[in-house]
Scaffold this active site. Structure first.
Site, mmCIF file in Angstrom:
data_model
loop_
_atom_site.group_PDB
_atom_site.id
_atom_site.type_symbol
_atom_site.label_atom_id
_atom_site.label_comp_id
_atom_site.label_asym_id
_atom_site.label_seq_id
_atom_site.Cartn_x
_atom_site.Cartn_y
_atom_site.Cartn_z
ATOM 1 N N ASP A 213 -1.431 -8.502 3.534
ATOM 2 C CA ASP A 213 -0.552 -7.364 3.295
ATOM 3 C C ASP A 213 0.526 -7.772 2.283
ATOM 4 O OD1 ASP A 213 1.289 -5.109 4.000
ATOM 5 O OD2 ASP A 213 2.378 -6.692 5.038
ATOM 6 N N THR B 155 3.851 -6.019 1.543
ATOM 7 C CA THR B 155 5.246 -5.871 1.939
ATOM 8 C C THR B 155 5.553 -6.618 3.242
ATOM 9 O OG1 THR B 155 4.992 -3.659 1.047
ATOM 10 C CG2 THR B 155 7.072 -4.142 2.146
ATOM 11 N N ASP C 51 2.355 -7.784 8.827
ATOM 12 C CA ASP C 51 3.559 -7.743 9.670
ATOM 13 C C ASP C 51 3.876 -6.363 10.233
ATOM 14 O OD1 ASP C 51 4.230 -6.535 7.258
ATOM 15 O OD2 ASP C 51 6.335 -7.092 7.468
HETATM 16 P P1 ADP Z 1 2.757 -1.301 3.081
HETATM 17 O O1 ADP Z 1 1.280 -1.436 3.176
HETATM 18 O O2 ADP Z 1 3.249 -1.823 1.773
HETATM 19 O O3 ADP Z 1 3.477 -1.896 4.260
HETATM 20 P P2 ADP Z 1 3.232 1.486 3.989
HETATM 21 O O4 ADP Z 1 1.868 1.903 4.466
HETATM 22 O O5 ADP Z 1 4.292 1.279 5.028
HETATM 23 O O6 ADP Z 1 3.131 0.259 2.984
HETATM 24 O O7 ADP Z 1 3.759 2.588 2.980
HETATM 25 C C1 ADP Z 1 3.001 2.929 1.839
HETATM 26 C C2 ADP Z 1 3.824 3.771 0.891
HETATM 27 O O8 ADP Z 1 4.212 4.986 1.562
HETATM 28 C C3 ADP Z 1 5.114 3.142 0.442
HETATM 29 O O9 ADP Z 1 4.927 2.296 -0.672
HETATM 30 C C4 ADP Z 1 5.935 4.357 0.090
HETATM 31 O O10 ADP Z 1 5.604 4.823 -1.196
HETATM 32 C C5 ADP Z 1 5.474 5.385 1.115
HETATM 33 N N1 ADP Z 1 6.385 5.413 2.266
HETATM 34 C C6 ADP Z 1 6.165 4.912 3.498
HETATM 35 N N2 ADP Z 1 7.237 5.131 4.301
HETATM 36 C C7 ADP Z 1 8.166 5.781 3.549
HETATM 37 C C8 ADP Z 1 9.481 6.300 3.794
HETATM 38 N N3 ADP Z 1 10.092 6.180 4.969
HETATM 39 N N4 ADP Z 1 10.100 6.922 2.761
HETATM 40 C C9 ADP Z 1 9.501 7.045 1.576
HETATM 41 N N5 ADP Z 1 8.281 6.583 1.279
HETATM 42 C C10 ADP Z 1 7.618 5.962 2.244
HETATM 43 MG MG MG Z 2 3.917 -5.122 5.621
#
Ligand code: ADP
Ligand code: MG
Length: 304
Positions: free
Chosen positions: A21, A23, A216
């Site tokens: 992953d 982030t 994570d």
């Molecule tokens: P990752 O795989 O990087 O952990 P997430 O699945 O949590 O990512 O989120 C994917 C994308 O969705 C983010 O890059 C963002 O563009 C959007 N996103 C998720 N949560 C939020 C939020 N609370 N506010 C704005 N955008 C969000």
């Molecule tokens: Mg992550």
């Protein structure tokens, strides 16, 4: 490092692919807001105020970055009604009775909101590895915010060690493709799967050979459970740790290589094949081995 069961250690020895992953696993997971842009005729401060008002109700680290900046600028945040979180896309709700949305292109598309010139501006930021969230008011895009999440100090070294072990590394993220590719390029990761929703993350893991998955977030949990061995960051969510066989307490990916080295130690082999209860101490950790499991308090063994 916390190892829940000996099988996890055993599989680790044979892992040929690590799906990781972005982030919070490759990056610090502590994004900081870098830029706020508004469309002509709209105020940047108002874009930030609307976004922060809505994001105050979200638990996502991206939300925290937006709210923190609004706090630094002492912006007065109001109440949100009809708040909804759209996994992997963003958040929607009503601020002062008007619909507001904050999220990625997918969310804007679903809400039939056109991005106009903001799309180009977004791509410039993404090319720099930043995450972009659009802000819409009354179903019209009024601006965007850019967020940067620095790569962990140890990530490059961890990737070098993993490559040395001939492990193929695949970056998996819910973030935009352009952002993901920019980060991957910097780190020398050649395979990227971007814009993945949690269930899609699990699919990516499913189709591969001997695969470890490191993550994570809550959104990583299905993939961690699906992988032959799931590796959670101790700095992340409880759900991720519950879904994984191994937890890297400090979120240091080099622990994966250490786990492989451990699994090759003679004591690990004998402990795994030990069928009757016995007891052993190493690095200050007292463990009982039974039916291939290292048991310490709640079925868990802690190694430094
Ligand atoms: P990752 O795989 O990087 O952990 P997430 O699945 O949590 O990512 O989120 C994917 C994308 O969705 C983010 O890059 C963002 O563009 C959007 N996103 C998720 N949560 C939020 C939020 N609370 N506010 C704005 N955008 C969000
Ligand atoms: Mg992550």
């Amino acid at each position: 490092m916390l190892i829940k069961n000996a099988e996890a250690l055993e599989v680790m020895e044979n892992v040929d692919t690590l799906v990781v992953d972005k982030t919070g696993t490759l990056t610090e997971g502590k994004p900081r807001l870098t830029v706020v842009m508004a469309v002509p005729g709209f105020d940047e401060e108002e874009v930030l105020r609307l976004a922060a008002t809505l994001e105050r109700a979200s638990e996502h680290p991206l939300a925290a970055a937006i709210v923190a900046r609004a706090g630094e600028r002492s912006l007065a945040l109001t109440q949100v009604t009809s708040f909804q979180s759209a996994t992997g896309r963003g958040v929607i709700g009503e601020v002062e009775g008007r619909p507001v949305a904050v999220g990625n292109s997918r969310l804007m598309e679903e809400q039939a909101i056109s991005l106009g010139e903001l799309a180009e501006r977004a791509d410039a930021l993404r090319g720099d590895g930043q995450t972009v969230m659009f802000v819409a008011l009354d179903r019209k895009a009024v601006g965007l915010v850019g967020v940067a999440d620095p790569v962990k100090d140890i990530t490059r070294e961890a990737l070098r060690l993993l490559h040395q072990e001939c492990i193929e590394v695949v970056m998996l993220t819910g973030d935009d493709r352009v952002t993901a590719e920019a980060v991957a390029r910097r780190l020398g990761i050649d395979r990227v799967q971007a814009e993945a929703l949690p269930e899609q993350k699990a699919e990516v893991v499913k189709g591969r050979r001997v695969v470890a998955m490191a993550g994570d977030g809550i959104n990583d949990a299905p993939a961690l459970a699906q992988a032959q061995v799931g590796v959670a960051m101790g700095t992340g969510t409880d759900v991720a740790m519950e879904s994984a066989g191994i937890t890297l307490v400090k979120g240091d990916l080099r622990g994966i290589v250490r786990a492989r080295h451990l699994s090759r130690q003679p004591w690990a082999t004998s402990a795994r094949s030990c069928s009757s209860p016995s007891s052993m101490t190493f690095w200050g950790c007292r463990c009982r081995w039974r039916r291939g499991c290292c048991i310490r308090s709640s079925a868990c063994c802690s190694l430094p």
